[in-house]
Every structure is written in structure tokens, then in C-alpha cells.
Design an enzyme around this catalytic site. Structure first.
Site, short mmCIF file in Angstrom:
data_model
loop_
_atom_site.label_atom_id
_atom_site.label_comp_id
_atom_site.label_asym_id
_atom_site.label_seq_id
_atom_site.Cartn_x
_atom_site.Cartn_y
_atom_site.Cartn_z
N LYS A 72 64.93 32.07 101.05
CA LYS A 72 64.19 32.83 100.05
C LYS A 72 63.35 33.92 100.69
O LYS A 72 63.27 35.03 100.22
CB LYS A 72 63.30 31.85 99.26
CG LYS A 72 62.49 32.49 98.14
CD LYS A 72 63.38 32.80 96.98
CE LYS A 72 62.70 33.56 95.87
NZ LYS A 72 63.68 34.27 95.04
N HIS A 99 89.81 54.71 95.34
CA HIS A 99 89.75 55.06 96.76
C HIS A 99 89.83 53.82 97.65
O HIS A 99 89.35 53.82 98.77
CB HIS A 99 88.46 55.83 97.06
CG HIS A 99 88.38 57.13 96.31
ND1 HIS A 99 89.23 58.18 96.55
CD2 HIS A 99 87.58 57.51 95.30
CE1 HIS A 99 88.93 59.18 95.73
NE2 HIS A 99 87.94 58.79 94.95
N CYS A 134 62.48 28.98 107.74
CA CYS A 134 61.76 27.76 108.13
C CYS A 134 60.43 27.65 107.39
O CYS A 134 59.76 28.65 107.14
CB CYS A 134 61.46 27.78 109.62
SG CYS A 134 62.92 27.88 110.63
N ASN A 152 58.39 28.78 113.01
CA ASN A 152 59.18 29.66 112.15
C ASN A 152 59.27 31.00 112.86
O ASN A 152 58.26 31.53 113.30
CB ASN A 152 58.47 29.83 110.79
CG ASN A 152 59.16 30.87 109.91
OD1 ASN A 152 60.32 31.19 110.11
ND2 ASN A 152 58.43 31.39 108.93
N GLY A 153 60.49 31.55 112.97
CA GLY A 153 60.63 32.85 113.62
C GLY A 153 61.56 32.78 114.81
O GLY A 153 62.32 31.82 114.96
N LYS A 190 75.04 38.22 93.23
CA LYS A 190 74.67 36.95 92.60
C LYS A 190 75.85 35.98 92.65
O LYS A 190 75.68 34.82 92.95
CB LYS A 190 74.29 37.18 91.13
CG LYS A 190 72.88 37.66 90.88
CD LYS A 190 71.88 36.55 91.01
CE LYS A 190 70.55 37.04 91.54
NZ LYS A 190 70.51 37.63 92.86
N GLU A 235 74.53 44.12 92.12
CA GLU A 235 73.70 42.92 91.99
C GLU A 235 74.52 41.77 91.40
O GLU A 235 74.37 40.61 91.82
CB GLU A 235 72.47 43.25 91.13
CG GLU A 235 71.62 42.07 90.67
CD GLU A 235 70.99 41.25 91.79
OE1 GLU A 235 71.12 41.60 92.97
OE2 GLU A 235 70.38 40.21 91.45
N GLU A 291 76.45 34.75 96.24
CA GLU A 291 75.35 33.87 96.69
C GLU A 291 75.48 32.48 96.10
O GLU A 291 75.26 31.49 96.78
CB GLU A 291 74.00 34.41 96.19
CG GLU A 291 73.41 35.54 96.96
CD GLU A 291 72.05 35.95 96.40
OE1 GLU A 291 71.11 36.04 97.19
OE2 GLU A 291 71.91 36.18 95.17
N ARG A 311 62.54 27.81 100.06
CA ARG A 311 62.72 28.90 101.03
C ARG A 311 64.11 28.89 101.65
O ARG A 311 64.52 29.88 102.25
CB ARG A 311 61.67 28.78 102.14
CG ARG A 311 60.26 29.01 101.66
CD ARG A 311 59.26 28.50 102.68
NE ARG A 311 59.22 29.31 103.88
CZ ARG A 311 58.34 30.27 104.12
NH1 ARG A 311 57.43 30.55 103.23
NH2 ARG A 311 58.37 30.94 105.25
N TRP A 354 65.64 26.52 109.04
CA TRP A 354 66.77 27.40 108.70
C TRP A 354 67.29 27.90 110.05
O TRP A 354 66.59 28.63 110.76
CB TRP A 354 66.27 28.55 107.83
CG TRP A 354 67.34 29.44 107.30
CD1 TRP A 354 68.10 29.24 106.18
CD2 TRP A 354 67.76 30.71 107.83
NE1 TRP A 354 68.96 30.30 105.99
CE2 TRP A 354 68.78 31.21 107.00
CE3 TRP A 354 67.38 31.46 108.95
CZ2 TRP A 354 69.41 32.43 107.23
CZ3 TRP A 354 68.02 32.67 109.18
CH2 TRP A 354 69.01 33.14 108.32
C1 G6P Z 1 66.64 36.98 100.61
C2 G6P Z 1 66.69 36.39 99.22
C3 G6P Z 1 67.02 37.46 98.21
C4 G6P Z 1 66.04 38.62 98.33
C5 G6P Z 1 65.97 39.17 99.75
C6 G6P Z 1 64.81 40.14 99.93
O1 G6P Z 1 67.91 37.36 101.00
O2 G6P Z 1 67.63 35.34 99.15
O3 G6P Z 1 66.96 36.92 96.90
O4 G6P Z 1 66.44 39.65 97.46
O5 G6P Z 1 65.75 38.10 100.67
O6 G6P Z 1 63.63 39.42 99.77
P1 G6P Z 1 62.27 40.08 99.31
O7 G6P Z 1 61.29 38.93 99.29
O8 G6P Z 1 61.93 41.11 100.33
O9 G6P Z 1 62.49 40.69 97.96
#
Ligand code: G6P
Length: 604
Positions: A599, A499, A2, A98-99, A480, A476, A483, A27, A74
Site C-alpha cells: 500500500k 499501431h 514492511c 523497513n527500507g 485495477k 486505471e 492488481e 500495507r 514485504w
Molecule cells: C502502491 C499502491 C497503489 C498506489 C501507489 C502510489 O503501488 O498499491 O494503490 O497508487 O502505490 O501510492 P501513493 O500513496 O503515492 O498514492
């Protein structure tokens, strides 16, 4: 997560609120809303979905008013819908949040028993009712807010306006960050500096437990005990005023600026004249163990770092996803450095892990991209990754900046601990210095990578494999892809293939092999053969030597520059990003703001 923006202005405030909300889109959110005081009464607009829906609504139902609050939501409690969008209104109070309010059920029952009706499924609405209830008891607005705060459990940031209070906004922070911005004849509240960047760079960070009354030409802050406090204003960096330039997406901009960004990060950690690592204040002789906690992409950066710290500095390393760290109640002595890697420096789970370590007396270090973040302010030592604001929800440049910073710190530790001599340190530094050049060379493979994504876009599942430092890069890569394109993808240590995941392989299952020619390549080749002999579709990311060894087996091969093993994970991160980006573009998903993702994740 949020986003909050609040403005006590001297002109109609809705256009500015919408501008602030646009800044907060990065965000991640699923509905939005705003409210202002119009001729003394609360007027509110809310819309499900993208911000453009709210913009259209506010064009159809224009609101005037010079005091207002806005929100991007959010969803946590209650699905994404207009009725659950903020602001929430109770009597004379309109509130954004937010929260999470953890004691929501008890309070909801209590307020229902008092006759309050609930128009949403959110935890936010109980806060609006609670403040309203204290107002009706005859308390002044600030006291009513403070009384409500005393009843709330959880982590939250709030901003509210109150009918009858034409000249002020109220704000409170208990967990997620909240900033107050100072302008000329108008002041602001925002979840972060980015939201307020179009209006002001004069920023005051509220501390946990703070409440603020924000007027046009004053800001009064009160601490947890209710006593007035001074919080020092800071000047936010001009770079927070980010634009996409002529790039189609922020993510594209952020990928292609990596050579420049990493050059800047390296300049902070490497002395280019002497070719050695710049020593920072941390005394690495004091520690035998490094405990990393982080989330998402940052977690994968720490998995790469583990190889570097163990191999070069002979430090033992633990890697935890921050949300699980506290549950295993690790024993942490004074010989452990607890390190927290986070782009935002605000991720709730990572912050909670840091606070746990501080509570047991363990030294803490934060490796963050936002230097004013809560983690940076609370840690014993801070290392900035200097990637600049990252707007695309999926992390790209922040990840590779974390990697180069961690690589430099591992070399610093190795050198201080006498595990590498000067010649070796200089050789590794030279390799780091070449990272921007190799990234530039890799960017030239963009068109080729785009073509191979045509074979990936119809897959329902994909496997990424790697060994050694390429294993976290495979993780990673898979993250990606899922996501951005919503294709289910898994990253595996190549040795684990037999395995379990090998059972999934058929001609519909693409497998992306992250295979630089390093000491693990021969074993990778065997694993690739296992895939190909079962009809799997192999996409090989390797260099010329790797292609010579196993290119014959692959359906597509991307030939990367020939890079030293030490920096390979940093360079190979880029094709992972490009594969996900182009596949998502082909599928037409929202690259910068993928569905359901946020974000800055400020709830646990
Ligand atoms: C969210 C974002 C990711 C990020 C993660 C950790 O899931 O979408 O891209 O890696 O948070 O965020 P930070 O700000 O702690 O790196």
C-alpha cells in the site's frame, strides 16, 4: 511495504503486538514476526505467509514479556520465507526494519570478515550485527545504534530491543516514516498512525535522521547530530481506527463510501453557498507550467488532470512517473509549480522527486490523503483529499478524491487566470457537486457488472480502450484488473489500437471500452468496430446515447448515468473498480491484499 510496531508496556505485550500487526496488514506483506524480552532474554517467533500463521504460532508457543517489537515484511533482499522474516537477532540485539540498506554488500563482507555468521539473505541482518558489534566494543546501546547508523546508506526505519535494557526500545528513522505513540504507562513505536490507533492517538512523528529511546513513561529523541530535540506531539484523527463494518472487504467499503467521501472532499474546495470554487493560497498567475509526479493510480489521476489544467486554465502540464522524473533532469524554472499526488504522502519515489524539485528551488505542492505525511510536511502548499484511511491495497476512494480535488484546483487556476468567467465556473462547480449523486446511481449497476465479470474471469489478457479523459481511466481500469485478479491487462489510447494491440485481438481477448458520449465518442465507435470485425469480445461502458450508437456491436453493455464530459472520468472510475473487484472475487484472489503489492511503497 514492511510494517513496524514496538511496545514498551506494563502487561504481556504479544497480544498488543499482534493487534498492531493486524492493523499493518493493509500495507502489503509476505511474512511476519515478533520478539520480546522474556526473563531478560530475547524470545522470537516468525512465520511465512499471512499473519494468522504467526498468531497460530504464538498460541502454540506463548511468549510473555512487556517489551516487544513486531514486523510485517514485504520482501526486498531475499525471498519471502521464515528465515528472512524479521526480527533479526545478533547477540543481544533484536531488530525490525523497513527500507533498504544500499551499502549492504560492503558491510556484509566486512562483518563476515569479522566472523559474523548470517542466518538470512536480508540487508536487515547486517544492521543487527553492526549494532551488536558496537555493543561488544563497549558502547552503550544508544551510542551503538548511532554508530551503526553512521555506517548505513539508504532509506530505512528501525526499531530494536536490547537484552539488559528491560525498560526501553530504540528507534531510528532515515527515510520511511516512523512514529512514536504516547500512552498511559506505556509507549509505542509504529510505521504509521494506523498501527497504533488501537492504543493511542497521541503521536510524535520522527524526522529524518532522528533516533529515539522509548521508555514506559518517557520518550527521548535525538537528531542526526546526536543532540536531544523536542518533536511536537500531535493528536491523530479518530478515523484511523477503521473497521470493515459489515462489508466483506475493505475495498468494497471504500468503493461504496465514495459518494460520501467525495461530498466531503468537495466541501473543502467548493463554496456551496456561492456555487464557486474556494480560492486557496496558491497564486496561479505566477505559473505557466505544472509538473506532476506520482506513482501507480495517483499517476493516472494526474493524467486526467492534465486535460483539465491545459484546457481550462491554459497551463502546460508535464506528467511523470515519479521514479523516472529525476533521471531526465528536467529544467524547472520559477514559473513551474511542481505538484506531487500521493494517497500516502510517503511513496519513496514521489518524495525523492519532490526533494529534487525543492533542491532546485521550484515551488512544490502536495496533494495527499494523509495530512501528517512527510510530503505534506515538506511541500510549500498542501491540498488534502480527505478520503479517510484507505486500507484496501488497490486505491479506490483515494483515486476519485484525487480527481475531484484536481478538478477543483484546475477550475481555481482557470478562474484566477481569467480563462473562465464566473458563469462558466459556476456551471462546472454545479457539475462537480453532482458527482456524489452520479456515483450513487452507478453503484446500482453493481449486480449487472458482477454478471459481466463471468465473461472476463477466464480471459488471460484484456484490453482497455479510451479517448480523451477516458484514456487514463482505461489505464486505471487495466491496472485495477491486473492488481486484483492477476489477469494481464493493458490500457490504450483508443487511437493507438491500430499501431500494435490490434494484432492481439481474437475471440479470447476481451476489450473494455470506456466510452461516455462525449466529443470523442464517434471516433471510439470506429475503434470498437475495428475490434468487433476481428472477432474481439467487446464490453462497453457507456451511457444511453452511446449504447444507441454502438451497443449493437457489444457482447455486454453497461449503461451508465448520462454525465457531463467534465466529470465523466470521476464517475467512470467506479465501474473500473467494480469490474476488477468482482472478477477477483470470482477468481478467489485476495482482494484487500493482492499478492506482492504494497500500500505504502517506501523503497525506491
Ligand atoms: C502502491 C499502491 C497503489 C498506489 C501507489 C502510489 O503501488 O498499491 O494503490 O497508487 O502505490 O501510492 P501513493 O500513496 O503515492 O498514492
Amino acid at each position: 511495504m514492511c510494517g513496524i510496531v514496538g511496545i514498551v508496556g506494563h502487561r504481556p505485550v504479544v497480544p498488543q503486538l499482534l493487534e498492531g500487526l493486524e492493523r499493518l496488514e493493509y500495507r502489503g506483506y509476505d511474512s511476519s514476526g515478533l520478539a520480546c524480552l522474556q526473563e531478560g532474554r530475547i524470545a522470537c517467533l516468525r512465520a511465512e505467509g499471512k499473519l494468522k500463521n504467526l498468531v497460530e504460532k504464538s498460541a502454540r508457543f506463548p511468549l510473555s514479556g512487556t517489551v516487544g517489537i513486531g514486523h510485517t515484511r514485504w520482501a526486498t533482499h531475499g525471498r519471502a520465507s521464515e528465515r528472512n522474516a524479521h526480527p533479526h537477532i545478533s547477540g543481544k540485539v533484536a531488530l525490525v526494519h523497513n527500507g533498504i540498506i544500499e551499502n549492504f554488500v560492503v558491510l556484509r563482507e566486512e562483518l563476515s570478515a569479522k566472523g559474523y555468521q548470517f542466518a538470512s539473505d536480508t540487508d536487515t541482518e547486517i544492521v543487527a550485527h553492526l549494532v551488536s558489534d558496537f555493543l561488544q566494543e563497549g558502547q552503550a546501546p544508544l551510542q551503538a545504534l548511532q554508530a551503526a547508523l553512521r555506517r548505513l546508506k539508504g532509506a530505512f526505519a528501525l526499531c530494536l530491543l536490547v537484552e539488559g535494557e528491560e525498560d526501553v526500545l530504540f528507534a531510528a528513522r532515515q527515510g520511511p516514516p516512523l512514529v512514536v505513540g504516547m500512552g498511559r504507562g506505556e509507549n509505542y513505536v509504529g510505521s504509521d498512525v494506523v498501527a497504533l490507533a488501537p492504543f493511542t492517538r497521541q503521536i510524535t512523528y520522527l524526522e529524518d535522521g532522528d533516533c529515539a529511546v522509548v521508555g514506559r513513561d518517557f520518550v527521548a529523541i535525538y537528531d542526526q547530530s546526536g543532540a536531544p530535540v523536542e518533536r511536537k506531539p500531535t493528536q491523530a484523527a479518530a478515523s484511523f481506527l477503521v473497521s470493515r463494518g459489515d462489508h466483506r472487504h475493505f475495498m468494497h467499503k471504500e468503493m461504496v463510501e465514495q459518494p460520501e467521501v467525495l461530498g466531503r472532499t468537495l466541501a473543502r474546495y467548493v463554496d456551496l453557498n456561492s456555487g464557486r470554487i474556494k480560492h486557496h493560497d496558491l497564486d496561479w498567475m505566477k505559473y505557466h507550467r505544472v509538473s506532476f509526479s506520482s506513482c501507480g493510480t495517483a499517476f493516472y489521476a494526474t493524467l486526467v488532470a492534465r486535460y483539465w489544467f491545459e484546457r481550462f486554465a491554459r497551463l502546460s502540464v508535464d506528467n511523470d512517473v515519479a521514479s523516472e522524473f529525476r533521471y531526465r533532469e528536467p529544467s524547472l524554472g520559477t514559473d513551474t509549480l511542481a505538484m506531487f499526488v500521493s494517497q500516502s504522502g510517503e511513496t519513496a519515489d514521489t518524495l525523492a522527486a519532490m526533494r529534487y524539485c525543492r533542491s532546485v528551488g521550484c515551488d512544490t505542492a502536495a496533494l495527499v490523503n494523509v495530512e501528517q505525511s512527510t510530503m505534506a510536511r515538506e511541500a510549500d502548499a498542501v491540498f488534502a483529499t480527505l478520503a479517510g484511511p484507505e486500507i484496501g491495497v488497490a486505491s479506490t476512494k483515494a483515486f476519485t478524491a484525487q480527481l475531484v480535488t484536481l478538478a477543483a484546483l484546475a477550475l481555481d487556476a482557470a478562474s484566477q487566470r481569467g480563462q473562465i468567467d464566473e458563469a462558466r465556473e459556476k456551471a462546472f462547480v454545479q457539475q462537480l457537486v453532482e458527482v456524489p449523486r452520479f456515483l450513487n446511481e452507478t453503484l446500482r449497476l453493481d449486480a449487472q457488472i458482477e454478471i459481466l465479470c463471468h465473461s472476463l474471469m477466464n480471459a488471460r489478457h484484456a484490453l482497455y480502450l479510451g479517448r480523451g479523459t477516458s484514456y487514463p481511466i482505461a489505464l486505471e481500469g487495466a491496472l485495477k484488473l491486473k492488481e486484483l485478479s492477476y489477469i494481464h491487462a493493458e490500457g490504450y489510447a483508443a487511437g493507438e489500437l491500430k499501431h500494435g494491440p490490434i494484432a492481439l485481438i481474437d475471440d479470447t481477448m476481451p476489450m473494455i471500452a470506456v466510452a461516455p458520449s462525449d466529443r470523442w465518442l464517434d471516433k471510439m465507435v470506429s475503434n470498437m468496430q475495428e475490434v468487433v470485425s476481428r472477432g474481439g469480445h467487446l464490453i462497453l461502458i457507456t451511457d444511453a446515447q452511446g449504447a444507441a450508437k454502438c451497443g449493437f456491436a457489444a457482447n455486454s453493455t453497461v449503461i451508465m448515468p448520462d454525465v457531463p464530459e467534465f466529470i465523466a472520468p470521476i464517475i467512470y472510475a467506479l465501474p473500473m473498480q467494480l469490474i476488477a473487484y468482482h472478477t477477483a472475487l470470482l477468481l478467489g484472489t485476495d482482494v484487500d491484499q493482492p499478492r506482492n503489492l504494497a500500500k505504502s511503497v517506501t523503497v525506491e
